[in-house]
Design a protein around this motif. Structure first.
Motif, short mmCIF file in Angstrom:
data_model
loop_
_atom_site.label_atom_id
_atom_site.label_comp_id
_atom_site.label_asym_id
_atom_site.label_seq_id
_atom_site.Cartn_x
_atom_site.Cartn_y
_atom_site.Cartn_z
N ASN A 67 0.64 -1.33 -0.09
CA ASN A 67 0.04 0.12 -0.17
C ASN A 67 0.87 1.35 0.02
O ASN A 67 0.32 2.25 -0.12
CB ASN A 67 -0.97 0.04 1.25
N THR A 68 2.16 1.07 0.28
CA THR A 68 2.86 2.39 0.22
C THR A 68 4.03 2.39 -0.72
O THR A 68 4.73 3.43 -0.94
CB THR A 68 3.46 2.64 1.60
N LYS A 120 -6.59 1.52 0.44
CA LYS A 120 -5.89 0.30 0.71
C LYS A 120 -6.22 -1.07 0.19
O LYS A 120 -7.53 -1.32 -0.12
CB LYS A 120 -5.53 0.32 2.09
N ILE A 121 -5.19 -1.75 -0.02
CA ILE A 121 -5.58 -3.30 -0.40
C ILE A 121 -5.43 -4.05 1.23
O ILE A 121 -4.39 -4.04 1.40
CB ILE A 121 -4.64 -4.01 -1.42
N TYR A 139 -5.36 0.77 -8.56
CA TYR A 139 -6.58 0.59 -7.62
C TYR A 139 -6.33 1.30 -6.45
O TYR A 139 -7.30 1.70 -5.86
CB TYR A 139 -6.43 -0.87 -7.19
N ARG A 140 -5.12 1.55 -5.99
CA ARG A 140 -4.89 2.35 -4.85
C ARG A 140 -5.33 3.82 -4.85
O ARG A 140 -5.89 4.42 -4.15
CB ARG A 140 -3.19 2.39 -4.52
N THR A 141 -5.02 4.35 -5.93
CA THR A 141 -5.50 5.49 -6.28
C THR A 141 -6.91 5.92 -6.31
O THR A 141 -7.38 6.92 -5.46
CB THR A 141 -4.78 6.10 -7.57
#
Length: 227
Positions: free
Chosen positions: A170-171, A200-201, A194-196
């Protein structure tokens, strides 16, 4: 008799006498050879043969005993029967110390049979990109080591399964993800997008749903990814 060969009468007589002597000798030899020879009676010799063989065996034993007494301290005499020279299993000249695959350099690796400087350099380079190996089988992912003998690998190397560098899914930046051998450009872009959009996943199940990664790849990623 007509003298066609220019022999004198005396020479003719001598030749005929010589021929007669030769013929007579052949006849006598033939008649002597065909005479039946009396058989040799060996019935009385059997005991002599037995006694002779016994003497030979006794003589051999006495000679061997004499050699044993005379050379019992000789370093090369009767090693098979002398308890001092019983064959023992040869011990290796040195003990193999296994190499920690995640904490070694090329100088450590090149001493292993079949490993040269090129193989050692490629192995270390791939290890650093991975963040460490969790299994020795991963060595076959290196191009120059695809056909490496795993029996040889297990003899000279070892790894700790958890001794790897983790990636926070996630980072981590695009560069951090794409530089890892298990993240190609498509997988990295899918995760970043997807994160954007969604945040978070939170699990491997979610990661697999997002990326549609095949199970074999997910099994590998489980050793390197945290949420």
């Amino acid at each position: 008799m007509k003298n066609n060969l220019n022999f004198t009468r005396g020479e003719w007589v001598a030749a005929l006498v010589l021929l007669a002597v030769i013929l007579a000798s052949y006849i006598i030899y033939y008649m002597y050879d065909i005479k039946e020879k009396p058989p040799v009676d060996m019935s009385g010799r059997a005991e002599e043969f037995v006694a002779f063989n016994e003497r030979q065996a006794a003589l051999k034993d006495s000679m061997e005993d004499a050699y044993k007494v005379r050379y019992e301290r000789h370093p090369y005499a009767y090693q098979d029967t002398n308890p001092k020279f019983k064959k023992t299993e040869k011990k290796p000249m040195y003990e193999i110390v296994k190499i920690d695959l995640n904490h070694c350099d090329t100088n450590d690796i090149v001493v292993v049979p079949t490993f040269g400087s090129k193989r050692a350099a490629r192995l270390v380079e791939y290890r650093d990109r991975l963040g460490g190996f969790y299994s020795l089988e991963q060595m076959r992912e290196v191009y120059v080591l695809q056909n490496i003998d795993m029996a040889l690998v297990e003899k000279y190397f070892w790894v700790r399964p958890n001794d790897v560098r983790k990636i926070n899914i996630n980072t981590a930046s695009y560069k951090e993800l794409s530089s890892h051998p298990y993240f190609d450009a498509y997988l990295t872009k899918t995760i970043i997008n997807y994160r954007t959009k969604n945040g978070k996943i939170d699990s491997f199940e979610k990661l697999q749903q997002i990326t549609h990664a095949y199970p074999e790849l997910m099994d590998k990623l489980k050793h390197y990814v945290v949420f």
